[in-house]
Design a protein around this motif. Structure first.
Motif, mmCIF file in Angstrom:
data_model
loop_
_atom_site.group_PDB
_atom_site.id
_atom_site.type_symbol
_atom_site.label_atom_id
_atom_site.label_comp_id
_atom_site.label_asym_id
_atom_site.label_seq_id
_atom_site.Cartn_x
_atom_site.Cartn_y
_atom_site.Cartn_z
ATOM 1 N N ARG A 151 23.771 35.214 -43.452
ATOM 2 C CA ARG A 151 23.004 35.314 -42.220
ATOM 3 C C ARG A 151 23.249 34.058 -41.390
ATOM 4 O O ARG A 151 23.838 33.085 -41.877
ATOM 5 N N ASP A 152 22.822 34.097 -40.152
ATOM 6 C CA ASP A 152 23.139 33.020 -39.207
ATOM 7 C C ASP A 152 22.002 32.013 -39.089
ATOM 8 O O ASP A 152 20.820 32.372 -39.091
ATOM 9 N N SER A 153 22.385 30.755 -38.936
ATOM 10 C CA SER A 153 21.393 29.701 -38.759
ATOM 11 C C SER A 153 20.790 29.761 -37.358
ATOM 12 O O SER A 153 21.380 30.322 -36.431
ATOM 13 N N LEU A 154 19.647 29.132 -37.217
ATOM 14 C CA LEU A 154 18.961 29.075 -35.928
ATOM 15 C C LEU A 154 19.299 27.796 -35.183
ATOM 16 O O LEU A 154 18.963 27.651 -34.003
ATOM 17 N N THR A 155 19.931 26.865 -35.880
ATOM 18 C CA THR A 155 20.211 25.564 -35.284
ATOM 19 C C THR A 155 21.539 25.029 -35.792
ATOM 20 O O THR A 155 22.114 25.569 -36.746
ATOM 21 N N ALA A 156 22.024 23.974 -35.146
ATOM 22 C CA ALA A 156 23.282 23.332 -35.540
ATOM 23 C C ALA A 156 22.997 21.878 -35.903
ATOM 24 O O ALA A 156 21.886 21.377 -35.706
ATOM 25 N N ASN A 157 24.018 21.181 -36.422
ATOM 26 C CA ASN A 157 23.801 19.812 -36.886
ATOM 27 C C ASN A 157 25.027 18.957 -36.570
ATOM 28 O O ASN A 157 25.962 18.869 -37.363
ATOM 29 N N LYS A 158 25.018 18.326 -35.405
ATOM 30 C CA LYS A 158 26.152 17.501 -34.980
ATOM 31 C C LYS A 158 26.355 16.313 -35.911
ATOM 32 O O LYS A 158 27.492 15.962 -36.245
ATOM 33 N N GLY A 308 19.104 36.983 -47.688
ATOM 34 C CA GLY A 308 17.748 37.527 -47.742
ATOM 35 C C GLY A 308 17.071 37.476 -46.393
ATOM 36 O O GLY A 308 17.556 38.041 -45.421
ATOM 37 N N LYS A 309 15.953 36.762 -46.304
ATOM 38 C CA LYS A 309 15.206 36.667 -45.057
ATOM 39 C C LYS A 309 15.444 35.342 -44.338
ATOM 40 O O LYS A 309 14.812 35.071 -43.316
ATOM 41 N N LYS A 310 16.339 34.512 -44.876
ATOM 42 C CA LYS A 310 16.636 33.230 -44.227
ATOM 43 C C LYS A 310 17.514 33.464 -42.997
ATOM 44 O O LYS A 310 18.360 34.351 -42.989
ATOM 45 N N GLY A 311 17.323 32.640 -41.987
ATOM 46 C CA GLY A 311 18.142 32.778 -40.789
ATOM 47 C C GLY A 311 17.914 34.096 -40.088
ATOM 48 O O GLY A 311 16.823 34.685 -40.148
ATOM 49 N N GLU A 312 18.942 34.592 -39.434
ATOM 50 C CA GLU A 312 18.850 35.837 -38.680
ATOM 51 C C GLU A 312 20.253 36.407 -38.494
ATOM 52 O O GLU A 312 21.241 35.798 -38.890
ATOM 53 N N ILE A 313 20.320 37.575 -37.895
ATOM 54 C CA ILE A 313 21.599 38.123 -37.459
ATOM 55 C C ILE A 313 21.666 37.918 -35.956
ATOM 56 O O ILE A 313 20.979 38.608 -35.198
ATOM 57 N N ARG A 314 22.422 36.940 -35.512
ATOM 58 C CA ARG A 314 22.499 36.669 -34.084
ATOM 59 C C ARG A 314 23.138 37.833 -33.333
ATOM 60 O O ARG A 314 24.104 38.425 -33.797
#
Length: 321
Positions: A151-158, A308-314
């Motif tokens: 699944r996709d993250s909600l944020t990024a980490n430069k 599972g339920k972590k993140g989302e499907i962007r």
């Protein structure tokens, strides 16, 4: 904008299929993750990857690199695709990515096709994993079974991108530590470095190697200095693999034997150390390289996926829902 799961975008039948898929796979990656929810997913990605490479051959290496740079920052979660917004600065402008990471438009195009066929089902992180495999195969490299369900993250980490994506200036000890942090072995390091059999590097990435290192063929260094001066022309490109930068083969390792690795980090793999025997093996036995590369790509694709339920499907790979 809401950032939870996006089941509200789906009809009841679609919600039931998604829930059933989660129950069946138990939150783990699986080759047949989309077999019921989007059976055409793999064929759509393959078709669009091939079309993108036919349009510009370099895109194959770019898509492979996107998956690598994604997985080495907080796991394979599609974070590398996120644009900057008011709450965070994305990874696209991190030192290893800024001005050199490519293929975002190709990913957008693939996502658009998938959203038309199966709305809200296939993650951007999985698109990167599939596209990396399909690009490798189309350019002549090995295939492997891609495990899916990220699944996709909600944020990024430069900051993490600046810290964990290996720099071209690293020595072997630092490279080993870098890969070990991700749970990858020494063999994974040597095999995955073989991805440099395709693609190009900028002058700024190999300048220090050709001007400051001694473990480089002198005529090779001299020829590169004509393209890449001590200062300026930072973006001049040179194939990572001297002969066949657009074909996936074992020439990368052959170049290391004659001290013609383009990057400092490349030549570290054949410099009188523990990696030498693996490099020689890959030169003598291309099939061994292909087999190990495929295994290592699977290992890399397993780095800390959101399930599972972590993140989302962007719905759009460039921003959270």
């Amino acid at each position: 904008m809401a950032r939870g799961n996006n089941l509200h975008h789906l009809p009841l039948q679609g919600i039931l299929i998604v829930v059933l898929t989660l129950l069946v796979h138990g939150g783990k990656l699986s080759p047949d993750y989309y077999s019921s929810t989007c059976p055409q997913a793999l064929s759509i990605v393959k078709k669009e990857v091939i079309a993108a490479i036919k349009k510009e051959t370099r895109i194959g290496a770019s898509l492979l690199r996107l998956h690598f740079h994604d997985c080495f920052v907080n796991g394979c979660d599609g974070s590398v695709l996120l644009d900057d917004n008011s709450t965070f600065t994305g990874e696209k402008t991190a030192r290893p990515n800024n001005g050199s990471l490519r293929g975002f438009d190709a990913v957008d195009h693939i996502k658009t096709k998938l959203e038309k066929a199966c709305p809200g089902i296939v993650s951007c992180a999985d698109i990167l994993a599939i596209a990396a495999r399909d690009s490798t195969v189309y350019l002549g490299g090995p295939s492997w079974v891609v495990r899916l369900g990220r699944r996709d993250s909600l944020t990024a980490n430069k900051t993490a991108a600046n810290t964990f994506i290996p720099a071209p200036t690293l020595n072997l000890s630092a490279l080993k530590s870098n890969f070990a942090v991700q749970g990858l072995s020494f063999k994974d390091l040597v095999a995955l470095s073989g991805s440099h059999t395709i693609g190009f590097a900028r002058c700024i990435s190999f300048r220090s190697h050709i001007y400051n290192d001694t473990n480089i063929d002198s005529s090779f260094a001299s020829s590169l200095k004509k393209k890449c001066p001590v200062s300026g022309k930072d973006n001049v490109l040179q194939g990572l693999d001297l002969q066949t930068a657009l074909n996936f083969d074992n020439d990368y390792y052959q170049n290391l034997l004659i001290k013609k690795g383009l990057l400092h980090s490349d030549q570290q793999l054949y410099n009188g150390n523990a990696a030498d025997s693996l490099v020689r093996n890959y030169v003598l036995h291309p099939s061994s390289f292909f087999e190990d590369f495929a295994k290592s790509m699977i290992n890399m694709g397993n780095i800390s996926p959101l399930t599972g339920k972590k993140g989302e499907i962007r719905l759009n790979c460039r921003k959270a829902n």
